[in-house]
Design a protein around this motif. Structure first.
Motif, PDB file in Angstrom:
ATOM      1  N   LEU A 283      40.946  47.268  55.056  1.00  0.00           N
ATOM      2  CA  LEU A 283      42.016  46.521  55.306  1.00  0.00           C
ATOM      3  C   LEU A 283      43.158  47.598  55.651  1.00  0.00           C
ATOM      4  N   ASN A 284      43.006  48.913  55.507  1.00  0.00           N
ATOM      5  CA  ASN A 284      43.921  49.889  55.868  1.00  0.00           C
ATOM      6  C   ASN A 284      45.238  49.761  54.826  1.00  0.00           C
ATOM      7  N   CYS A 285      44.624  49.582  53.542  1.00  0.00           N
ATOM      8  CA  CYS A 285      45.849  49.427  52.538  1.00  0.00           C
ATOM      9  C   CYS A 285      45.569  50.278  51.415  1.00  0.00           C
ATOM     10  N   SER A 286      46.357  50.601  50.250  1.00  0.00           N
ATOM     11  CA  SER A 286      46.177  51.580  49.104  1.00  0.00           C
ATOM     12  C   SER A 286      45.112  50.675  48.207  1.00  0.00           C
ATOM     13  N   PRO A 287      44.101  51.488  47.562  1.00  0.00           N
ATOM     14  CA  PRO A 287      43.305  50.911  46.680  1.00  0.00           C
ATOM     15  C   PRO A 287      44.069  49.773  45.534  1.00  0.00           C
ATOM     16  N   SER A 288      45.358  50.343  45.231  1.00  0.00           N
ATOM     17  CA  SER A 288      46.145  49.407  44.100  1.00  0.00           C
ATOM     18  C   SER A 288      46.652  48.194  44.822  1.00  0.00           C
ATOM     19  N   THR A 289      46.934  48.295  46.177  1.00  0.00           N
ATOM     20  CA  THR A 289      47.364  46.721  46.666  1.00  0.00           C
ATOM     21  C   THR A 289      46.235  46.010  46.851  1.00  0.00           C
ATOM     22  N   ALA A 290      44.975  46.541  47.204  1.00  0.00           N
ATOM     23  CA  ALA A 290      43.848  45.652  47.277  1.00  0.00           C
ATOM     24  C   ALA A 290      43.417  45.090  45.923  1.00  0.00           C
ATOM     25  N   SER A 291      43.499  45.865  44.861  1.00  0.00           N
ATOM     26  CA  SER A 291      43.116  45.467  43.358  1.00  0.00           C
ATOM     27  C   SER A 291      44.209  44.341  43.069  1.00  0.00           C
ATOM     28  N   TYR A 292      45.552  44.459  43.484  1.00  0.00           N
ATOM     29  CA  TYR A 292      46.443  43.450  43.171  1.00  0.00           C
ATOM     30  C   TYR A 292      46.068  42.202  43.555  1.00  0.00           C
ATOM     31  N   HIS A 293      45.709  41.981  45.070  1.00  0.00           N
ATOM     32  CA  HIS A 293      45.346  40.691  45.639  1.00  0.00           C
ATOM     33  C   HIS A 293      43.938  40.376  45.291  1.00  0.00           C
ATOM     34  N   CYS A 294      43.060  41.164  44.832  1.00  0.00           N
ATOM     35  CA  CYS A 294      41.762  40.637  44.134  1.00  0.00           C
ATOM     36  C   CYS A 294      42.115  40.223  43.095  1.00  0.00           C
ATOM     37  N   ASP A 295      43.010  40.599  42.237  1.00  0.00           N
ATOM     38  CA  ASP A 295      43.573  40.149  40.789  1.00  0.00           C
ATOM     39  C   ASP A 295      44.074  38.462  41.026  1.00  0.00           C
ATOM     40  N   GLN A 296      44.964  38.415  41.973  1.00  0.00           N
ATOM     41  CA  GLN A 296      45.188  37.017  42.222  1.00  0.00           C
ATOM     42  C   GLN A 296      44.204  35.990  42.733  1.00  0.00           C
ATOM     43  N   LEU A 297      43.093  36.716  43.475  1.00  0.00           N
ATOM     44  CA  LEU A 297      42.249  35.805  44.146  1.00  0.00           C
ATOM     45  C   LEU A 297      41.150  35.487  42.872  1.00  0.00           C
ATOM     46  N   GLN A 298      40.880  36.620  42.075  1.00  0.00           N
ATOM     47  CA  GLN A 298      40.060  36.188  40.993  1.00  0.00           C
ATOM     48  C   GLN A 298      40.774  35.126  39.790  1.00  0.00           C
ATOM     49  N   ALA A 299      42.060  35.143  39.579  1.00  0.00           N
ATOM     50  CA  ALA A 299      42.869  34.240  38.846  1.00  0.00           C
ATOM     51  C   ALA A 299      42.730  32.768  39.437  1.00  0.00           C
ATOM     52  N   ALA A 300      42.635  32.752  40.798  1.00  0.00           N
ATOM     53  CA  ALA A 300      42.241  31.229  41.309  1.00  0.00           C
ATOM     54  C   ALA A 300      40.894  30.855  41.410  1.00  0.00           C
ATOM     55  N   ASP A 301      39.899  31.671  40.979  1.00  0.00           N
ATOM     56  CA  ASP A 301      38.511  31.483  40.751  1.00  0.00           C
ATOM     57  C   ASP A 301      37.996  31.580  42.292  1.00  0.00           C
TER      58      ASP A 301
END
Length: 328
Positions: A283-301
């Motif tokens: 995605l051409n982004c930092s691991p912390s940015t990817a992790s943040y977005h993954c957190d939000q997607l996980q929260a939404a199941d």
């Protein structure tokens, strides 16, 4: 997939390296990941588009992707036109391919007794070649807009590999090209059922960015032709916007409008388990940015996480897959 083929390169700093922006490898990867059972990571909405384009002609592709043989004759790949990166020349060569050339390559690969899955080809080579050429032409017409939308990313990748070759930093770059590529500084190994060994022997080594999925892996090491390796284009997920022909920045991408471009790309990348570090690179982004977005997607199941050794992998959930199917 069991075994590896190995290319003995000698010192990588001394290898003549080029980059070819040739879409032929992308077409093969799309087919391999859709109909060939290969783990190329092609997103599901692209798989549906590929399957729709190929239709009933899927049967003619079976010899290319037998579970026990990964051999595709060079005359059917883009090998002969790789240096020029010319799709028009490649498709024309397919349409005009002589039966004898295909049969000669099959015999050179397998000997006088062909594997059973190649018998239909050998029985009617001209008919099979015309059908295969038709499939590749239709697939190119369907995906050529996607290829054009990737031009900026492709040019940046060409510069990146070129800079690594000039600065003699290719050994450090290679491990990041693909999870499926293994390099020890003097040789390169790639998954292959046959597990063969090749020597570069002073030939040019060509790297070919592929626009399909994060697991894209293709190569041709046979002499005397050019040696080339197809690998996933970095940030390929940014191109997974519409079914075909639309980049993720297109305002017609319903999934991106609902979730945002980055989270939509993450869901499309996570069809198979993928480490967050690899996700960030694509995605051409930092691991912390990817992790943040993954957190939000996980929260939404919509996404799940699993630890594999030292790495955390993410994968789309059933609910996420349903959303992707509805909005993609």
């Amino acid at each position: 997939m069991h075994g590896y083929s190995q290319l003995h390169t000698g010192a990588l700093d001394d290898v003549n390296v080029t980059v070819s922006l040739h879409a032929g490898a992308t077409l093969l990867s799309l087919i391999a990941g859709t109909l060939g059972g290969r783990p190329h990571g092609v997103p599901r909405h692209w798989q549906r588009a590929v399957a729709a384009v190929i239709g009933d002609d899927a049967v003619i592709l079976r010899p290319l992707f037998d579970p026990h043989y990964s051999v595709i004759p060079d005359c059917l790949t883009a090998t002969s036109t790789m240096a020029e990166a010319d799709m028009r020349a490649y498709l024309s060569a397919l349409a005009e391919l002589d039966d004898f050339i295909l049969l000669r390559e099959l015999e050179a690969e397998f000997g006088p007794v062909l594997p059973r899955h190649w018998h239909p080809v050998a029985d009617c080579p001209g008919t099979w070649i015309r059908a295969y050429a038709g499939v590749m032409n239709r697939l190119w017409e369907e995906f050529r807009t996607v290829w054009k939308s990737a031009d900026t990313l492709l040019r940046k990748e060409q510069e990146r590999i070129g800079l690594a070759a000039v600065t003699r930093s290719l050994p450090a770059l290679l491990p990041g090209l693909s999870e499926r590529l293994i390099s020890d500084g003097a040789s390169i190994r790639l998954p292959d059922q046959q597990g063969r060994s090749f020597d570069l022997s002073g030939r040019r080594l060509t790297f070919v960015p592929v626009i399909s999925g994060q697991g894209a892996c293709l190569f041709s090491f046979d002499q005397p032709g050019p040696a080339w390796i197809g690998y996933p284009l970095p940030a390929v997920g940014l191109l997974w916007g519409g079914p075909t022909g639309r980049a993720a920045r297109d305002d017609t991408d319903k999934l991106a409008l609902a979730l945002g471009h980055t989270r939509a790309a993450i869901l499309r990348l996570a069809g198979t388990p993928i480490p967050i570090g690899r996700l960030a690179a694509l995605l051409n982004c930092s691991p912390s940015t990817a992790s943040y977005h993954c957190d939000q997607l996980q929260a939404a199941d919509l996404l799940s996480r699993h630890r594999h050794g030292r790495h955390v992998h993410v994968k789309i959930t059933e609910r996420g897959d349903e959303l992707l199917a509805i909005l993609a």
